[in-house]
Design a protein around this motif. Structure first.
Motif, PDB file in Angstrom:
ATOM      1  N   THR A 163     -10.180 -85.821   9.483  1.00 42.33           N
ATOM      2  CA  THR A 163      -8.818 -85.332   9.689  1.00 42.33           C
ATOM      3  C   THR A 163      -8.850 -83.877  10.143  1.00 42.33           C
ATOM      4  O   THR A 163      -9.841 -83.172   9.957  1.00 42.33           O
ATOM      5  CB  THR A 163      -7.993 -85.441   8.391  1.00 42.33           C
ATOM      6  N   VAL A 164      -7.717 -83.444  10.717  1.00 38.90           N
ATOM      7  CA  VAL A 164      -7.594 -82.085  11.215  1.00 38.90           C
ATOM      8  C   VAL A 164      -6.305 -81.452  10.693  1.00 38.90           C
ATOM      9  O   VAL A 164      -5.308 -82.150  10.473  1.00 38.90           O
ATOM     10  CB  VAL A 164      -7.620 -82.043  12.771  1.00 38.90           C
ATOM     11  N   ALA A 165      -6.348 -80.138  10.495  1.00 43.06           N
ATOM     12  CA  ALA A 165      -5.170 -79.340  10.165  1.00 43.06           C
ATOM     13  C   ALA A 165      -5.124 -78.175  11.147  1.00 43.06           C
ATOM     14  O   ALA A 165      -6.167 -77.702  11.609  1.00 43.06           O
ATOM     15  CB  ALA A 165      -5.242 -78.820   8.736  1.00 43.06           C
ATOM     16  N   VAL A 166      -3.929 -77.712  11.454  1.00 43.05           N
ATOM     17  CA  VAL A 166      -3.733 -76.694  12.491  1.00 43.05           C
ATOM     18  C   VAL A 166      -3.028 -75.485  11.902  1.00 43.05           C
ATOM     19  O   VAL A 166      -2.064 -75.625  11.144  1.00 43.05           O
ATOM     20  CB  VAL A 166      -2.900 -77.280  13.656  1.00 43.05           C
ATOM     21  N   ALA A 167      -3.498 -74.290  12.267  1.00 45.46           N
ATOM     22  CA  ALA A 167      -2.835 -73.031  11.928  1.00 45.46           C
ATOM     23  C   ALA A 167      -2.535 -72.315  13.236  1.00 45.46           C
ATOM     24  O   ALA A 167      -3.443 -72.081  14.032  1.00 45.46           O
ATOM     25  CB  ALA A 167      -3.730 -72.171  11.045  1.00 45.46           C
ATOM     26  N   GLU A 168      -1.273 -71.993  13.454  1.00 46.40           N
ATOM     27  CA  GLU A 168      -0.892 -71.398  14.731  1.00 46.40           C
ATOM     28  C   GLU A 168      -0.063 -70.139  14.543  1.00 46.40           C
ATOM     29  O   GLU A 168       0.828 -70.090  13.715  1.00 46.40           O
ATOM     30  CB  GLU A 168      -0.072 -72.395  15.554  1.00 46.40           C
ATOM     31  N   SER A 169      -0.379 -69.157  15.346  1.00 44.68           N
ATOM     32  CA  SER A 169       0.446 -67.969  15.467  1.00 44.68           C
ATOM     33  C   SER A 169       0.935 -67.894  16.907  1.00 44.68           C
ATOM     34  O   SER A 169       2.069 -68.269  17.207  1.00 44.68           O
ATOM     35  CB  SER A 169      -0.339 -66.722  15.070  1.00 44.68           C
ATOM     36  N   LEU A 170       0.063 -67.515  17.804  1.00 45.04           N
ATOM     37  CA  LEU A 170       0.393 -67.365  19.230  1.00 45.04           C
ATOM     38  C   LEU A 170       1.096 -68.589  19.811  1.00 45.04           C
ATOM     39  O   LEU A 170       2.042 -68.466  20.581  1.00 45.04           O
ATOM     40  CB  LEU A 170      -0.910 -67.102  20.001  1.00 45.04           C
ATOM     41  N   THR A 171       0.642 -69.774  19.452  1.00 47.76           N
ATOM     42  CA  THR A 171       1.133 -71.006  20.080  1.00 47.76           C
ATOM     43  C   THR A 171       2.345 -71.606  19.370  1.00 47.76           C
ATOM     44  O   THR A 171       2.936 -72.558  19.884  1.00 47.76           O
ATOM     45  CB  THR A 171       0.001 -72.038  20.170  1.00 47.76           C
ATOM     46  N   GLY A 172       2.724 -71.107  18.238  1.00 48.39           N
ATOM     47  CA  GLY A 172       3.977 -71.472  17.594  1.00 48.39           C
ATOM     48  C   GLY A 172       4.237 -72.959  17.386  1.00 48.39           C
ATOM     49  O   GLY A 172       5.378 -73.394  17.415  1.00 48.39           O
ATOM     50  N   GLY A 173       3.198 -73.755  17.202  1.00 52.93           N
ATOM     51  CA  GLY A 173       3.370 -75.183  16.955  1.00 52.93           C
ATOM     52  C   GLY A 173       2.989 -76.080  18.122  1.00 52.93           C
ATOM     53  O   GLY A 173       3.011 -77.306  17.997  1.00 52.93           O
ATOM     54  N   LEU A 174       2.622 -75.489  19.258  1.00 52.54           N
ATOM     55  CA  LEU A 174       2.308 -76.295  20.442  1.00 52.54           C
ATOM     56  C   LEU A 174       1.020 -77.103  20.298  1.00 52.54           C
ATOM     57  O   LEU A 174       0.906 -78.195  20.862  1.00 52.54           O
ATOM     58  CB  LEU A 174       2.223 -75.404  21.678  1.00 52.54           C
ATOM     59  N   GLY A 200       0.380 -78.994  10.135  1.00 51.39           N
ATOM     60  CA  GLY A 200       0.208 -77.710  10.792  1.00 51.39           C
ATOM     61  C   GLY A 200       1.050 -76.640  10.126  1.00 51.39           C
ATOM     62  O   GLY A 200       2.098 -76.936   9.552  1.00 51.39           O
ATOM     63  N   VAL A 201       0.584 -75.405  10.213  1.00 51.83           N
ATOM     64  CA  VAL A 201       1.297 -74.248   9.683  1.00 51.83           C
ATOM     65  C   VAL A 201       1.504 -73.275  10.828  1.00 51.83           C
ATOM     66  O   VAL A 201       0.531 -72.889  11.488  1.00 51.83           O
ATOM     67  CB  VAL A 201       0.492 -73.558   8.556  1.00 51.83           C
ATOM     68  N   VAL A 202       2.748 -72.912  11.082  1.00 46.97           N
ATOM     69  CA  VAL A 202       3.039 -71.857  12.046  1.00 46.97           C
ATOM     70  C   VAL A 202       3.167 -70.573  11.246  1.00 46.97           C
ATOM     71  O   VAL A 202       4.148 -70.371  10.540  1.00 46.97           O
ATOM     72  CB  VAL A 202       4.313 -72.148  12.865  1.00 46.97           C
ATOM     73  N   MET A 253      -7.936 -68.309   9.450  1.00 42.57           N
ATOM     74  CA  MET A 253      -6.769 -69.182   9.598  1.00 42.57           C
ATOM     75  C   MET A 253      -7.204 -70.647   9.699  1.00 42.57           C
ATOM     76  O   MET A 253      -6.600 -71.526   9.066  1.00 42.57           O
ATOM     77  CB  MET A 253      -5.962 -68.792  10.834  1.00 42.57           C
ATOM     78  N   ALA A 254      -8.246 -70.910  10.494  1.00 41.80           N
ATOM     79  CA  ALA A 254      -8.737 -72.287  10.643  1.00 41.80           C
ATOM     80  C   ALA A 254      -9.239 -72.820   9.302  1.00 41.80           C
ATOM     81  O   ALA A 254      -8.939 -73.959   8.919  1.00 41.80           O
ATOM     82  CB  ALA A 254      -9.839 -72.345  11.695  1.00 41.80           C
ATOM     83  N   ARG A 255      -9.996 -72.005   8.584  1.00 43.04           N
ATOM     84  CA  ARG A 255     -10.494 -72.412   7.273  1.00 43.04           C
ATOM     85  C   ARG A 255      -9.331 -72.640   6.320  1.00 43.04           C
ATOM     86  O   ARG A 255      -9.294 -73.631   5.594  1.00 43.04           O
ATOM     87  CB  ARG A 255     -11.445 -71.362   6.710  1.00 43.04           C
ATOM     88  N   GLY A 256      -8.378 -71.710   6.313  1.00 38.52           N
ATOM     89  CA  GLY A 256      -7.221 -71.836   5.424  1.00 38.52           C
ATOM     90  C   GLY A 256      -6.428 -73.099   5.688  1.00 38.52           C
ATOM     91  O   GLY A 256      -5.984 -73.771   4.752  1.00 38.52           O
ATOM     92  N   ALA A 257      -6.239 -73.446   6.953  1.00 36.60           N
ATOM     93  CA  ALA A 257      -5.505 -74.670   7.286  1.00 36.60           C
ATOM     94  C   ALA A 257      -6.246 -75.887   6.748  1.00 36.60           C
ATOM     95  O   ALA A 257      -5.649 -76.767   6.117  1.00 36.60           O
ATOM     96  CB  ALA A 257      -5.309 -74.789   8.796  1.00 36.60           C
ATOM     97  N   ALA A 258      -7.561 -75.950   6.981  1.00 36.41           N
ATOM     98  CA  ALA A 258      -8.340 -77.101   6.519  1.00 36.41           C
ATOM     99  C   ALA A 258      -8.305 -77.213   5.002  1.00 36.41           C
ATOM    100  O   ALA A 258      -8.031 -78.293   4.446  1.00 36.41           O
ATOM    101  CB  ALA A 258      -9.783 -76.999   7.016  1.00 36.41           C
ATOM    102  N   VAL A 259      -8.550 -76.100   4.322  1.00 36.20           N
ATOM    103  CA  VAL A 259      -8.613 -76.115   2.859  1.00 36.20           C
ATOM    104  C   VAL A 259      -7.248 -76.404   2.250  1.00 36.20           C
ATOM    105  O   VAL A 259      -7.095 -77.284   1.400  1.00 36.20           O
ATOM    106  CB  VAL A 259      -9.201 -74.786   2.333  1.00 36.20           C
ATOM    107  N   ARG A 260      -6.232 -75.692   2.709  1.00 38.48           N
ATOM    108  CA  ARG A 260      -4.903 -75.826   2.093  1.00 38.48           C
ATOM    109  C   ARG A 260      -4.237 -77.155   2.409  1.00 38.48           C
ATOM    110  O   ARG A 260      -3.430 -77.650   1.627  1.00 38.48           O
ATOM    111  CB  ARG A 260      -4.012 -74.672   2.535  1.00 38.48           C
ATOM    112  N   LEU A 261      -4.567 -77.755   3.557  1.00 41.17           N
ATOM    113  CA  LEU A 261      -3.958 -79.034   3.923  1.00 41.17           C
ATOM    114  C   LEU A 261      -4.886 -80.217   3.672  1.00 41.17           C
ATOM    115  O   LEU A 261      -4.534 -81.356   3.972  1.00 41.17           O
ATOM    116  CB  LEU A 261      -3.497 -79.007   5.386  1.00 41.17           C
ATOM    117  N   GLY A 262      -6.051 -79.945   3.114  1.00 46.90           N
ATOM    118  CA  GLY A 262      -6.960 -81.017   2.744  1.00 46.90           C
ATOM    119  C   GLY A 262      -7.541 -81.784   3.913  1.00 46.90           C
ATOM    120  O   GLY A 262      -7.706 -82.999   3.852  1.00 46.90           O
ATOM    121  N   ALA A 263      -7.890 -81.070   4.974  1.00 45.00           N
ATOM    122  CA  ALA A 263      -8.449 -81.706   6.174  1.00 45.00           C
ATOM    123  C   ALA A 263      -9.945 -81.422   6.270  1.00 45.00           C
ATOM    124  O   ALA A 263     -10.451 -80.472   5.678  1.00 45.00           O
ATOM    125  CB  ALA A 263      -7.739 -81.190   7.425  1.00 45.00           C
TER     126      ALA A 263
END
Length: 169
Positions: A23-34, A52-54, A86-96
């Motif tokens: 599984t994958v989880a996404v953390a975005e700033s610049l791309t705002g959810g794209l 995903g987390v914006v 951010m990538a690590r945080g998304a994976a860890v916090r969203l369980g991916a």
């Protein structure tokens, strides 16, 4: 024939994740959810996209993704190490199994000493660690093109960091 479109790369990413049971989880700033929107546009993505987390504002990178506030204070939000965190945080916090992140400056003005057109994308997994790439794109491309370029780069990096599923003999 040019490079594959972000939608084509997203389809390949979803295929690779599905075949490998990851599984994958996404953390975005610049791309705002794209990035997450491109992934979930692929049929079957619901089996592999955890969420995903914006995190557009800097404090959200800390509160939702666990990015070290001292790192953000030292380096600013547009940074290789911040993208990795951010990538690590998304994976860890969203369980991916894998996380992917984007950060950068789309303009119209520079941010924290970083020029318009600077972007960082990163992936992270417990199995492979982190990988990041940075780019300085032509600011005259405009906000939309810079953000689309970041989406394409994030999906490409994610694709390259996913080992192909084992072949059956």
């Amino acid at each position: 024939m040019g490079p594959p479109s972000p939608e084509e790369v997203a389809a390949e990413v979803v295929r690779l994740l599905t075949q490998s049971g990851r599984t994958v989880a996404v953390a975005e700033s610049l791309t705002g959810g794209l990035v997450v929107a491109t992934l979930v546009g692929v049929p079957g993505a619901s089996k592999v996209v955890r969420g995903g987390v914006v995190a557009y504002m800097t404090d959200v990178k800390t509160s939702l993704l666990g990015v070290d506030p001292d790192l953000l204070a030292r380096r600013g939000a547009v940074d290789r190490e911040v993208a990795l965190a951010m990538a690590r945080g998304a994976a860890v916090r969203l369980g991916a199994d894998v996380g992917v992140a984007t950060t950068g400056v789309a303009g119209p003005d520079p941010q924290d000493g970083h020029p318009v057109g600077e972007l960082w994308v990163a992936t992270w997994s417990a199995a492979r660690g982190g990988a990041a790439t940075g780019h300085h794109l032509d600011p005259s491309l405009g906000r939309d093109a810079l953000r689309r370029a970041a989406v394409a780069e994030a999906l490409h990096l994610l694709q390259t960091q996913l080992p192909p599923p084992p072949t059956r003999s």
